[in-house]
Design an enzyme around this catalytic site. Structure first.
Site, short mmCIF file in Angstrom:
data_model
loop_
_atom_site.label_atom_id
_atom_site.label_comp_id
_atom_site.label_asym_id
_atom_site.label_seq_id
_atom_site.Cartn_x
_atom_site.Cartn_y
_atom_site.Cartn_z
N ARG A 21 -19.62 -28.21 -7.91
CA ARG A 21 -18.34 -28.75 -7.47
C ARG A 21 -17.98 -28.32 -6.05
O ARG A 21 -17.16 -28.94 -5.39
CB ARG A 21 -17.23 -28.31 -8.42
N CYS A 44 10.62 -4.59 10.05
CA CYS A 44 9.92 -4.39 8.78
C CYS A 44 10.70 -3.43 7.89
O CYS A 44 11.11 -2.36 8.32
CB CYS A 44 8.52 -3.85 9.04
N CYS A 47 8.51 0.00 7.49
CA CYS A 47 8.11 0.89 8.59
C CYS A 47 9.00 2.14 8.61
O CYS A 47 10.16 2.10 8.21
CB CYS A 47 8.19 0.15 9.92
N ASN A 69 12.09 0.28 -5.61
CA ASN A 69 12.17 -1.10 -5.11
C ASN A 69 13.63 -1.55 -4.99
O ASN A 69 14.41 -1.36 -5.91
CB ASN A 69 11.40 -2.01 -6.07
N HIS A 107 2.04 -0.24 10.46
CA HIS A 107 2.37 -1.58 9.98
C HIS A 107 1.16 -2.51 9.93
O HIS A 107 1.11 -3.42 9.10
CB HIS A 107 3.43 -2.14 10.92
N ASN A 147 -0.26 -7.13 -3.89
CA ASN A 147 -0.43 -8.53 -3.50
C ASN A 147 -0.69 -8.50 -2.01
O ASN A 147 0.15 -8.00 -1.26
CB ASN A 147 0.84 -9.35 -3.76
N SER A 155 4.61 -12.07 2.92
CA SER A 155 4.78 -12.35 4.34
C SER A 155 4.76 -11.06 5.16
O SER A 155 4.44 -11.08 6.34
CB SER A 155 6.09 -13.09 4.57
N HIS A 158 2.77 -5.08 6.11
CA HIS A 158 2.76 -3.61 5.99
C HIS A 158 1.99 -3.21 4.72
O HIS A 158 2.31 -3.68 3.64
CB HIS A 158 4.19 -3.06 5.95
N HIS A 160 1.05 -1.94 1.48
CA HIS A 160 1.82 -1.35 0.39
C HIS A 160 1.42 -1.96 -0.95
O HIS A 160 0.82 -3.03 -0.99
CB HIS A 160 3.32 -1.57 0.60
N GLN A 162 2.92 -2.16 -5.30
CA GLN A 162 4.12 -2.01 -6.12
C GLN A 162 3.75 -1.41 -7.47
O GLN A 162 2.61 -1.50 -7.92
CB GLN A 162 4.76 -3.38 -6.35
ZN LIG Z 1 6.01 -2.14 8.60
#
Ligand SMILES: [Zn+2]
Ligand SMILES: [Zn+2]
Length: 345
Positions: A21, A44, A47, A69, A107, A147, A155, A158, A160, A162
């Site tokens: 495919r 940010c 940061c 969070n 960052h 993610n 978006s 930085h 990180h 969760q």
């Molecule tokens: Zn940052």
């Protein structure tokens, strides 16, 4: 034409592989091109020293930084009084804790670019979070995930991850626990050890291996570049790994991530999840801690879309042959492209 079904032992389901495919002409969405990012971004939320949405100010941190969070999906302030639904439906307060772990004050770095001791420190931080949050009586599971990339909806670049510490066990883990437990009862063996044995017997899909850790693109991969990173010995979580195992795991993680970034000389997008045993007090013998990477891209501009078979039917249809994709990753350099091209000081 290559075409077959492969059994996914950890999910107990079929994956259909139809590699022909890949050649269909593509006229769909493309991935945004990579822009250059500064080392510090005044706008940010992650940061050092910056103000967050909640009004809290980040410390002028220099290493790893963990905080609650500001927009938790689960949290101690979740509404306790809920309206009762009708009939068989039920609900429950979305209790728990939700945290953010910044890997670095810089960052514009990615996990792949961190130095080995920094990745090792991160593993120790995850371990501490798993222990601390998992020890709370209301917490039955600690999900650590990252993610990464705009294609998975992030978006802010930085670096990180969760943490969701929840009063329920996430479905994939619940399934793995049940399936691993069943395998142990039926065969006396740890399912993940059987997977490792099959991978090491074949060798084609092993991306990196050292004394106590391994990274591989599994036989049953649902995504083109899906990879697992794990200690070779069975542990329910990071908590019981020895110092050498932690170092080896950090090395395997780094090696795999560098290859990801080197694939298209771009920060490689993925969803990373740590699969820790639940902290619900039950017996989880047979569960083997591992990290899963699910990259959504098949080519730099081509997303794997979840459609009829996946969303509607619940089984994955893969367009790529795992051995081909593993060979691609294996052939890549072990040094990060930014280091090689002198983009890094
Ligand atoms: Zn940052
Ligand atoms: Zn897993």
């Amino acid at each position: 034409m290559k075409w077959e079904q492969r059994w996914h032992p950890l999910r107990s389901e079929w994956v259909i592989i139809a590699a022909h495919r890949q050649n269909r002409p593509w006229q769909g969405e493309t991935v945004a091109s990579q822009r250059t990012t500064p080392e510090f971004d005044a706008n940010c939320f992650f940061c050092p020293g910056n103000l967050r949405v909640s009004g809290a100010r980040n410390d002028a941190y220099r290493g790893i930084y963990v905080f609650d969070n500001d927009h938790p999906c689960v949290g101690p302030n979740a509404p306790p009084e809920l309206s009762s639904p009708t009939g068989i439906y039920r609900n429950s307060p979305a209790d728990g804790l939700s945290r953010v772990v910044c890997y670095s004050p810089k960052h514009n770095l990615t996990l792949a670019e961190l130095e080995l001791p920094e990745i090792e420190a991160l593993l120790h931080s995850w371990r501490a979070q798993y222990a601390e949050l998992g020890a709370r009586p209301e917490v039955h599971h600690v999900l650590v995930f990252e993610n990464k990339g705009e294609v998975v909806g992030v978006s802010n670049p930085h670096p990180h991850c969760q943490i969701y510490a929840t009063n329920f066990v996430f479905k994939t883990i619940e399934n793995e626990v049940r399936i691993s437990r069943q395998h142990l009862e039926e065969t006396g063996r740890v399912l993940f050890q059987d997977i490792l044995q099959a991978e090491r017997q074949d060798t084609r899909r092993i991306i990196f291996e050292n004394a106590s850790a391994i990274a591989f693109l599994p036989y049953f991969a649902r995504y083109a570049y899906e990879c697992y990173v794990a200690p070779k010995a069975t542990h329910e979580g990071l908590s019981t790994l020895g110092p050498d195992e932690m170092r080896d795991l950090a090395q395997a993680l780094k090696a795999m991530l560098v290859k990801y970034d080197n694939l298209w000389s771009t920060p490689f997008p993925y969803v990373m999840t740590l699969h820790h045993a639940p902290t619900d007090g039950a017996d989880h013998r047979g569960f083997h801690f591992h990290m899963e990477f699910h990259p959504p891209l098949r080519t730099p501009n081509l997303l794997k879309y979840l459609a009829g078979p996946e969303i509607g039917g619940g089984n994955f249809l893969s367009d790529t042959w795992p051995e081909d994709k593993a060979a691609e990753l294996r052939s890549l350099a072990d040094v990060h492209y930014k280091t090689r091209s002198g983009q890094k000081p």
